[in-house]
Design a protein around this motif. Structure first.
Motif, PDB file in Angstrom:
ATOM      1  N   ASP A 279      30.118 -75.460  74.811  1.00 56.97           N
ATOM      2  CA  ASP A 279      29.791 -74.761  73.511  1.00 56.97           C
ATOM      3  C   ASP A 279      30.675 -75.094  72.556  1.00 56.97           C
ATOM      4  N   ALA A 280      30.728 -76.003  71.471  1.00 58.93           N
ATOM      5  CA  ALA A 280      31.771 -76.501  70.709  1.00 58.93           C
ATOM      6  C   ALA A 280      32.271 -75.023  69.805  1.00 58.93           C
ATOM      7  N   SER A 281      31.555 -74.133  69.498  1.00 62.71           N
ATOM      8  CA  SER A 281      31.941 -73.181  68.824  1.00 62.71           C
ATOM      9  C   SER A 281      32.638 -71.979  69.536  1.00 62.71           C
ATOM     10  N   THR A 282      32.860 -71.978  70.720  1.00 65.91           N
ATOM     11  CA  THR A 282      33.483 -71.079  71.542  1.00 65.91           C
ATOM     12  C   THR A 282      35.036 -71.167  71.181  1.00 65.91           C
ATOM     13  N   ARG A 283      35.660 -69.949  70.935  1.00 58.07           N
ATOM     14  CA  ARG A 283      37.089 -69.947  70.586  1.00 58.07           C
ATOM     15  C   ARG A 283      37.608 -69.984  71.735  1.00 58.07           C
ATOM     16  N   ILE A 284      38.760 -70.904  72.236  1.00 57.10           N
ATOM     17  CA  ILE A 284      39.336 -70.841  73.350  1.00 57.10           C
ATOM     18  C   ILE A 284      40.955 -70.634  73.201  1.00 57.10           C
ATOM     19  N   VAL A 285      41.467 -69.645  73.736  1.00 56.65           N
ATOM     20  CA  VAL A 285      42.831 -69.196  73.683  1.00 56.65           C
ATOM     21  C   VAL A 285      43.559 -69.240  74.926  1.00 56.65           C
ATOM     22  N   LEU A 286      44.412 -70.390  75.062  1.00 61.68           N
ATOM     23  CA  LEU A 286      45.346 -70.415  76.099  1.00 61.68           C
ATOM     24  C   LEU A 286      46.462 -69.392  76.288  1.00 61.68           C
ATOM     25  N   MET A 287      46.451 -68.504  77.224  1.00 61.17           N
ATOM     26  CA  MET A 287      47.478 -67.521  77.618  1.00 61.17           C
ATOM     27  C   MET A 287      48.401 -68.052  78.577  1.00 61.17           C
ATOM     28  N   THR A 288      49.875 -67.667  78.637  1.00 63.00           N
ATOM     29  CA  THR A 288      50.645 -68.084  79.737  1.00 63.00           C
ATOM     30  C   THR A 288      51.866 -67.266  79.571  1.00 63.00           C
ATOM     31  N   GLY A 289      52.336 -66.953  80.753  1.00 65.48           N
ATOM     32  CA  GLY A 289      53.790 -66.364  80.823  1.00 65.48           C
ATOM     33  C   GLY A 289      54.932 -67.268  81.041  1.00 65.48           C
ATOM     34  N   TYR A 290      54.436 -68.881  80.771  1.00 61.87           N
ATOM     35  CA  TYR A 290      55.227 -69.712  80.892  1.00 61.87           C
ATOM     36  C   TYR A 290      55.087 -70.840  79.786  1.00 61.87           C
ATOM     37  N   ALA A 291      55.452 -70.004  78.676  1.00 64.18           N
ATOM     38  CA  ALA A 291      54.868 -70.921  77.502  1.00 64.18           C
ATOM     39  C   ALA A 291      56.072 -71.997  77.109  1.00 64.18           C
ATOM     40  N   SER A 292      55.628 -73.108  76.451  1.00 64.28           N
ATOM     41  CA  SER A 292      56.407 -74.060  76.316  1.00 64.28           C
ATOM     42  C   SER A 292      55.873 -75.083  75.363  1.00 64.28           C
ATOM     43  N   VAL A 293      56.658 -76.053  74.566  1.00 65.52           N
ATOM     44  CA  VAL A 293      56.155 -76.401  73.395  1.00 65.52           C
ATOM     45  C   VAL A 293      55.228 -77.846  74.027  1.00 65.52           C
ATOM     46  N   ALA A 294      55.743 -78.081  75.255  1.00 62.64           N
ATOM     47  CA  ALA A 294      54.901 -79.210  75.626  1.00 62.64           C
ATOM     48  C   ALA A 294      53.490 -78.909  76.061  1.00 62.64           C
ATOM     49  N   THR A 295      53.323 -77.566  76.885  1.00 59.93           N
ATOM     50  CA  THR A 295      51.944 -77.091  77.220  1.00 59.93           C
ATOM     51  C   THR A 295      51.198 -76.651  75.885  1.00 59.93           C
ATOM     52  N   ALA A 296      51.827 -76.087  74.942  1.00 57.89           N
ATOM     53  CA  ALA A 296      51.243 -75.769  73.556  1.00 57.89           C
ATOM     54  C   ALA A 296      50.342 -77.043  73.192  1.00 57.89           C
ATOM     55  N   VAL A 297      51.278 -78.021  73.079  1.00 53.24           N
ATOM     56  CA  VAL A 297      50.871 -79.463  72.404  1.00 53.24           C
ATOM     57  C   VAL A 297      49.745 -79.935  73.243  1.00 53.24           C
ATOM     58  N   ASP A 298      49.995 -79.834  74.657  1.00 53.83           N
ATOM     59  CA  ASP A 298      48.882 -80.411  75.499  1.00 53.83           C
ATOM     60  C   ASP A 298      47.663 -79.678  75.343  1.00 53.83           C
ATOM     61  N   ALA A 299      47.513 -78.293  75.181  1.00 53.84           N
ATOM     62  CA  ALA A 299      46.517 -77.261  75.199  1.00 53.84           C
ATOM     63  C   ALA A 299      45.529 -77.487  73.896  1.00 53.84           C
ATOM     64  N   ILE A 300      46.555 -77.687  72.664  1.00 55.15           N
ATOM     65  CA  ILE A 300      45.710 -77.929  71.467  1.00 55.15           C
ATOM     66  C   ILE A 300      45.207 -79.201  71.354  1.00 55.15           C
ATOM     67  N   LYS A 301      45.740 -80.443  71.970  1.00 51.93           N
ATOM     68  CA  LYS A 301      45.267 -81.777  72.147  1.00 51.93           C
ATOM     69  C   LYS A 301      44.026 -81.769  72.921  1.00 51.93           C
ATOM     70  N   ARG A 302      43.731 -80.893  73.935  1.00 56.31           N
ATOM     71  CA  ARG A 302      42.607 -80.740  74.832  1.00 56.31           C
ATOM     72  C   ARG A 302      41.486 -80.117  74.107  1.00 56.31           C
TER      73      ARG A 302
ATOM     74  N   ASP B 182      43.795 -71.734  70.305  1.00 60.97           N
ATOM     75  CA  ASP B 182      45.023 -71.010  70.119  1.00 60.97           C
ATOM     76  C   ASP B 182      45.943 -71.012  71.366  1.00 60.97           C
ATOM     77  N   TYR B 183      47.136 -70.653  71.336  1.00 56.76           N
ATOM     78  CA  TYR B 183      48.053 -70.788  72.287  1.00 56.76           C
ATOM     79  C   TYR B 183      49.190 -69.392  72.222  1.00 56.76           C
ATOM     80  N   LEU B 184      48.931 -68.518  73.320  1.00 54.76           N
ATOM     81  CA  LEU B 184      49.745 -67.355  73.084  1.00 54.76           C
ATOM     82  C   LEU B 184      50.517 -67.131  74.368  1.00 54.76           C
ATOM     83  N   ALA B 185      51.834 -66.685  74.199  1.00 52.76           N
ATOM     84  CA  ALA B 185      52.673 -66.426  75.445  1.00 52.76           C
ATOM     85  C   ALA B 185      52.324 -64.826  75.847  1.00 52.76           C
ATOM     86  N   LYS B 186      52.142 -64.912  77.013  1.00 52.18           N
ATOM     87  CA  LYS B 186      52.073 -63.407  77.592  1.00 52.18           C
ATOM     88  C   LYS B 186      53.189 -62.751  77.525  1.00 52.18           C
ATOM     89  N   PRO B 187      53.442 -61.372  77.528  1.00 49.55           N
ATOM     90  CA  PRO B 187      52.449 -60.331  77.440  1.00 49.55           C
ATOM     91  C   PRO B 187      51.945 -60.273  76.161  1.00 49.55           C
TER      92      PRO B 187
END
Length: 181
Positions: free
Chosen positions: A70-93, A97-102
């Motif tokens: 479903d293209a309209s589903t909002r996908i938010v990646l959350m991680t306790g291991y935030a980094s610029v590299a994973t944020a960029v990869d997540a958005i490219k995929r 949104d990308y959030l750092a835990k907690p």
């Protein structure tokens, strides 16, 4: 609003589910990629809260299949291991949104309701004991629950680790209001 939380941390998932349900948001939980996709196929969620590390799996690998359902589903990646590299990869995929835990339930709701980025962060402090607890849990997960191996990985004595495991960390605390309102 109904959502899907994909997180292998059972305690965190249940706590977040209860917090969001108290605020009127339905949330189903999956602890691995296969069950997440099955739940998403069964009932399309309005949003997906996706953890980066799912045991030996990566949450990044789930972004494209979830987006395909479903293209309209909002996908938010959350991680306790935030980094610029994973944020960029997540958005490219295809993550929205990308959030750092907690992250608090109120912060998530503001994000999901479209609050401006500058208002998403809420002044909270995560107690050092909580950060230490999460780090210990990561070491235990990486060693398959072996306390002696986790203690070696953390550079501490096994008995010290056992004492720390006997204590539960406290909740996040709001920063004091410095404006005097």
């Amino acid at each position: 609003m109904n959502g899907l939380l994909v997180d292998d941390d059972v305690l965190y998932a249940q706590t977040l589910q209860r917090s969001l349900e108290r605020r009127g948001v339905g949330l189903r939980i999956a602890h691995d990629g296969a069950s997440a996709l099955a739940l998403a196929r069964e009932r399309r969620p309005d949003f997906v809260l996706l953890d980066l590390k799912l045991g030996r799996e990566s949450g990044l690998a789930l972004i494209e299949p979830l987006r395909a359902l479903d293209a309209s589903t909002r996908i938010v990646l959350m991680t306790g291991y935030a980094s610029v590299a994973t944020a960029v990869d997540a958005i490219k995929r295809g993550a929205d949104d990308y959030l750092a835990k907690p992250v608090t339930a109120d912060s998530l709701l503001r994000l999901l309701r479209g609050a401006a980025p500058e208002t998403q962060a809420e002044p909270t402090m995560t107690p050092l004991a909580r950060l230490e607890w999460e780090h210990i849990q990561q070491a235990l997960q990486e060693t398959g629950g072996n306390i002696a191996a986790a203690a070696r990985l953390l550079g501490m004595h096994r008995r010290s680790l056992q004492r720390k495991l006997g204590k539960r960390p406290g909740p996040e605390r709001r920063a004091p209001d410095t404006l005097g309102d």
